[in-house]
Motif scaffolding. Structure first.
Motif, PDB file in Angstrom:
ATOM      1  N   PHE A   3       0.770  -1.185   0.046  1.00  0.00           N
ATOM      2  CA  PHE A   3      -0.083  -0.027   0.053  1.00  0.00           C
ATOM      3  C   PHE A   3       0.912   1.188   0.031  1.00  0.00           C
ATOM      4  O   PHE A   3       0.674   2.156  -0.616  1.00  0.00           O
ATOM      5  CB  PHE A   3      -0.979  -0.302   1.179  1.00  0.00           C
ATOM      6  CG  PHE A   3      -2.153  -0.930   0.927  1.00  0.00           C
ATOM      7  CD1 PHE A   3      -3.410  -0.587   0.249  1.00  0.00           C
ATOM      8  CD2 PHE A   3      -1.927  -2.254   1.482  1.00  0.00           C
ATOM      9  CE1 PHE A   3      -4.151  -1.540   0.075  1.00  0.00           C
ATOM     10  CE2 PHE A   3      -2.900  -3.172   1.142  1.00  0.00           C
ATOM     11  CZ  PHE A   3      -4.182  -2.739   0.539  1.00  0.00           C
ATOM     12  N   ASP A   4       2.096   1.139   0.850  1.00  0.00           N
ATOM     13  CA  ASP A   4       2.955   2.480   1.028  1.00  0.00           C
ATOM     14  C   ASP A   4       3.531   2.617  -0.543  1.00  0.00           C
ATOM     15  O   ASP A   4       3.673   3.666  -1.021  1.00  0.00           O
ATOM     16  CB  ASP A   4       3.943   2.165   1.907  1.00  0.00           C
ATOM     17  CG  ASP A   4       3.103   2.030   3.059  1.00  0.00           C
ATOM     18  OD1 ASP A   4       2.215   2.405   3.475  1.00  0.00           O
ATOM     19  OD2 ASP A   4       4.005   1.474   4.153  1.00  0.00           O
ATOM     20  N   VAL A   5       4.066   1.604  -1.121  1.00  0.00           N
ATOM     21  CA  VAL A   5       5.183   1.618  -2.190  1.00  0.00           C
ATOM     22  C   VAL A   5       4.405   1.920  -3.252  1.00  0.00           C
ATOM     23  O   VAL A   5       5.011   2.473  -4.144  1.00  0.00           O
ATOM     24  CB  VAL A   5       5.637   0.122  -2.148  1.00  0.00           C
ATOM     25  CG1 VAL A   5       6.553   0.194  -3.373  1.00  0.00           C
ATOM     26  CG2 VAL A   5       6.914   0.168  -1.225  1.00  0.00           C
ATOM     27  N   LEU A   6       3.224   1.310  -3.570  1.00  0.00           N
ATOM     28  CA  LEU A   6       2.518   1.524  -5.020  1.00  0.00           C
ATOM     29  C   LEU A   6       1.991   3.253  -4.925  1.00  0.00           C
ATOM     30  O   LEU A   6       2.202   3.719  -5.863  1.00  0.00           O
ATOM     31  CB  LEU A   6       1.049   0.787  -5.043  1.00  0.00           C
ATOM     32  CG  LEU A   6       1.354  -0.506  -5.891  1.00  0.00           C
ATOM     33  CD1 LEU A   6       2.313  -1.431  -5.650  1.00  0.00           C
ATOM     34  CD2 LEU A   6      -0.027  -1.282  -5.887  1.00  0.00           C
ATOM     35  N   LYS A   7       1.594   3.835  -3.769  1.00  0.00           N
ATOM     36  CA  LYS A   7       1.527   5.126  -3.874  1.00  0.00           C
ATOM     37  C   LYS A   7       2.643   5.959  -3.784  1.00  0.00           C
ATOM     38  O   LYS A   7       2.346   6.683  -5.018  1.00  0.00           O
ATOM     39  CB  LYS A   7       0.818   5.395  -2.259  1.00  0.00           C
ATOM     40  CG  LYS A   7       0.074   6.771  -2.165  1.00  0.00           C
ATOM     41  CD  LYS A   7      -0.542   6.734  -0.794  1.00  0.00           C
ATOM     42  CE  LYS A   7      -1.195   8.028  -0.640  1.00  0.00           C
ATOM     43  NZ  LYS A   7      -1.942   8.262   0.575  1.00  0.00           N
ATOM     44  N   GLN A   8       3.893   5.702  -3.449  1.00  0.00           N
ATOM     45  CA  GLN A   8       4.960   6.485  -3.744  1.00  0.00           C
ATOM     46  C   GLN A   8       5.334   6.362  -5.112  1.00  0.00           C
ATOM     47  O   GLN A   8       5.652   7.270  -5.661  1.00  0.00           O
ATOM     48  CB  GLN A   8       5.948   5.678  -2.674  1.00  0.00           C
ATOM     49  CG  GLN A   8       7.381   6.758  -2.669  1.00  0.00           C
ATOM     50  CD  GLN A   8       7.071   8.343  -2.593  1.00  0.00           C
ATOM     51  OE1 GLN A   8       6.091   8.754  -1.616  1.00  0.00           O
ATOM     52  NE2 GLN A   8       7.533   9.339  -3.340  1.00  0.00           N
ATOM     53  N   TRP A   9       5.277   5.056  -5.368  1.00  0.00           N
ATOM     54  CA  TRP A   9       5.844   4.852  -7.121  1.00  0.00           C
ATOM     55  C   TRP A   9       4.973   5.255  -8.006  1.00  0.00           C
ATOM     56  O   TRP A   9       5.353   5.931  -9.073  1.00  0.00           O
ATOM     57  CB  TRP A   9       6.215   3.399  -7.418  1.00  0.00           C
ATOM     58  CG  TRP A   9       7.098   2.582  -6.656  1.00  0.00           C
ATOM     59  CD1 TRP A   9       7.825   3.192  -5.685  1.00  0.00           C
ATOM     60  CD2 TRP A   9       7.301   1.269  -6.433  1.00  0.00           C
ATOM     61  NE1 TRP A   9       8.747   2.367  -5.074  1.00  0.00           N
ATOM     62  CE2 TRP A   9       8.363   1.087  -5.559  1.00  0.00           C
ATOM     63  CE3 TRP A   9       6.818  -0.041  -6.948  1.00  0.00           C
ATOM     64  CZ2 TRP A   9       9.025  -0.191  -5.483  1.00  0.00           C
ATOM     65  CZ3 TRP A   9       7.490  -1.119  -6.866  1.00  0.00           C
ATOM     66  CH2 TRP A   9       8.571  -1.185  -5.980  1.00  0.00           C
ATOM     67  N   GLY A  10       3.625   5.562  -7.960  1.00  0.00           N
ATOM     68  CA  GLY A  10       2.788   6.157  -8.577  1.00  0.00           C
ATOM     69  C   GLY A  10       3.242   7.681  -8.687  1.00  0.00           C
ATOM     70  O   GLY A  10       3.274   8.509  -9.937  1.00  0.00           O
TER      71      GLY A  10
END
Ligand code: SAH
Length: 391
Positions: A274-281
């Protein structure tokens, strides 16, 4: 034998073949109520409805084992397990399969996974737990297995007044085994893996990614032991990154990649998706294919809306990472979320991500997990591949 009489106005469900009887559907009980014992059930008009086991501690008072006047004994369980195996063989299974899928095999609350010569069992209700010895004996007789292991370390057992436990049901054996699937090999950790150690329900779906991953940069989220990702590598992906929150799962995923000689293509990281996908977006990262296979988001009806919000969130994040014309491979194993609700959620995610989508394929669980119409807990896995283009 104790007799349970149903109210006149019971849900049509029971007459239609559903095996669960709730306490509020019962008019009266003649005889003693001993948790786990087999009882006879009759309709309000006195007609025989079947035999099942009772548990006054459980919300589901009786689970029916049969609709016939027949003896419930060791042989009964042996025959049911044999029938389950014959059915699996008929539809093409040889090595690995879910041998018994509870209600769908008329063995309520019993799960047996067959990993070639090894078996993992779960007896998830008091009434089924009582037959554990008979069940193990019939597996011995039918398969002469190398080992049988009990993975009863699951919270639902507590609703039945049962303790959580795991361990050997045969002489001890090395619980790190190797299975074959679609021409690949995978380590399965029967003792410490999730659920029974391996998700057999996605076995056909893993093949469904074959063409879309060719030469692609692939991101696999909720990878567990890397099965989808290693399939992607085998099917010709240029690079594959798999993410899972569990360090133990990631360690096994790396071992699995090496086992198949695909460690140069696959990489795995232990992170919170959840954290990583948000940041990578935000960072503008892009992939040709994003695969999502999250755990069940809810087991209770009250939380369906929250689960749908979770699915929307994760799919929205996933879609934003997909290059124009790429693909999203997305699953939901929450049985309370219907296929239609899942489609609507994906549609909403696409709208918010400003993407146009086109369905490539929709599948469900592999056929060793039969779906019984009207028994909604048997219809649980949604697996969707969509093409994602910019609006
Ligand atoms: N795709 C796998 C099964 C995935 S099961 C297979 O086919 O075998 C779901 C996985 O999601 C579990 O391994 C669990 O550890 C992981 N998971 C749960 N919450 C997570 C999170 N917030 N971030 C990343 N992974 C998570």
């Amino acid at each position: 034998m104790t007799k349970v009489y149903l109210r006149k106005k019971i849900a049509q469900r029971i007459a239609n073949g559903h095996p669960w009887i709730y306490g509020n559907e019962v008019e009266r009980i003649d005889g003693t109520v001993d948790g786990g014992e087999v009882v006879e059930v009759y309709y309000g008009d006195g007609k025989f409805a079947g035999k099942g086991y009772i548990n006054p501690k459980s919300q589901i008072l009786v689970r029916l084992l049969t609709r016939k006047q027949e003896l419930i004994n060791d042989l009964f369980f042996h025959n049911r397990i044999l029938q389950a195996w014959q059915y699996r063989q008929k539809i093409g299974y040889t090595e690995n399969c879910r041998l018994v899928f509870g209600e769908a095999d008329q063995l309520p609350a019993l799960i047996i996974d067959k990993f070639n010569d090894y078996f993992v069992i779960q007896t998830l209700s008091l009434g089924m737990d009582k037959w554990k010895t008979a069940i193990v004996q019939s597996l011995q007789t039918i398969f002469s297995p190398k080992g049988i292991y009990e993975r009863n370390d699951v919270p639902v057992r507590e609703l039945e007044g049962l303790a959580q436990q795991k361990g050997f049901l045969t002489d001890p054996f090395d619980t790190n085994i190797i299975i074959h699937e679609n021409g690949l090999q995978f380590y399965v950790d029967i003792e410490n893996g999730q659920k029974t150690g391996y998700f057999l329900d996605q076995q056909d779906n893993r093949r469904a990614i074959q063409h879309i991953v060719k030469d692609a940069e692939v991101l696999g989220v909720f990878t567990y032991t890397g099965t989808f990702e290693i399939h992607a590598a085998k099917y010709g992906a240029a690079s594959v990154l798999g993410l899972d929150i569990s360090g133990q799962a990631v360690a096994l995923a790396n071992k699995n990649a090496a086992l198949n000689g695909l460690e140069n293509i696959c990489r795995f990281e232990a992170v919170n998706a959840f954290d990583v996908l948000k940041q990578w977006g935000k960072d503008g990262r892009q992939y040709d294919v994003v695969m999502l296979d999250p755990p069940a988001f809810t087991k209770s009806r009250e939380n369906i809306q929250k689960a749908l919000t979770g699915y929307k969130e994760i799919n929205l994040r996933g879609m934003k990472l997909i290059r124009n014309g790429g693909f999203l491979v997305t699953s939901s194993c929450t049985n309370l979320v219907t296929p239609d609700q899942f489609f609507q959620t994906i549609e909403m995610a696409a709208k918010d991500a400003r993407k146009k989508i086109r369905q490539v394929t929709f599948q469900q669980q592999a056929s060793d997990h039969p779906i019984i119409w009207g028994m909604e807990n048997t219809n649980y896995l949604k697996f969707l591949i969509i093409e994602v283009t910019d609006r």
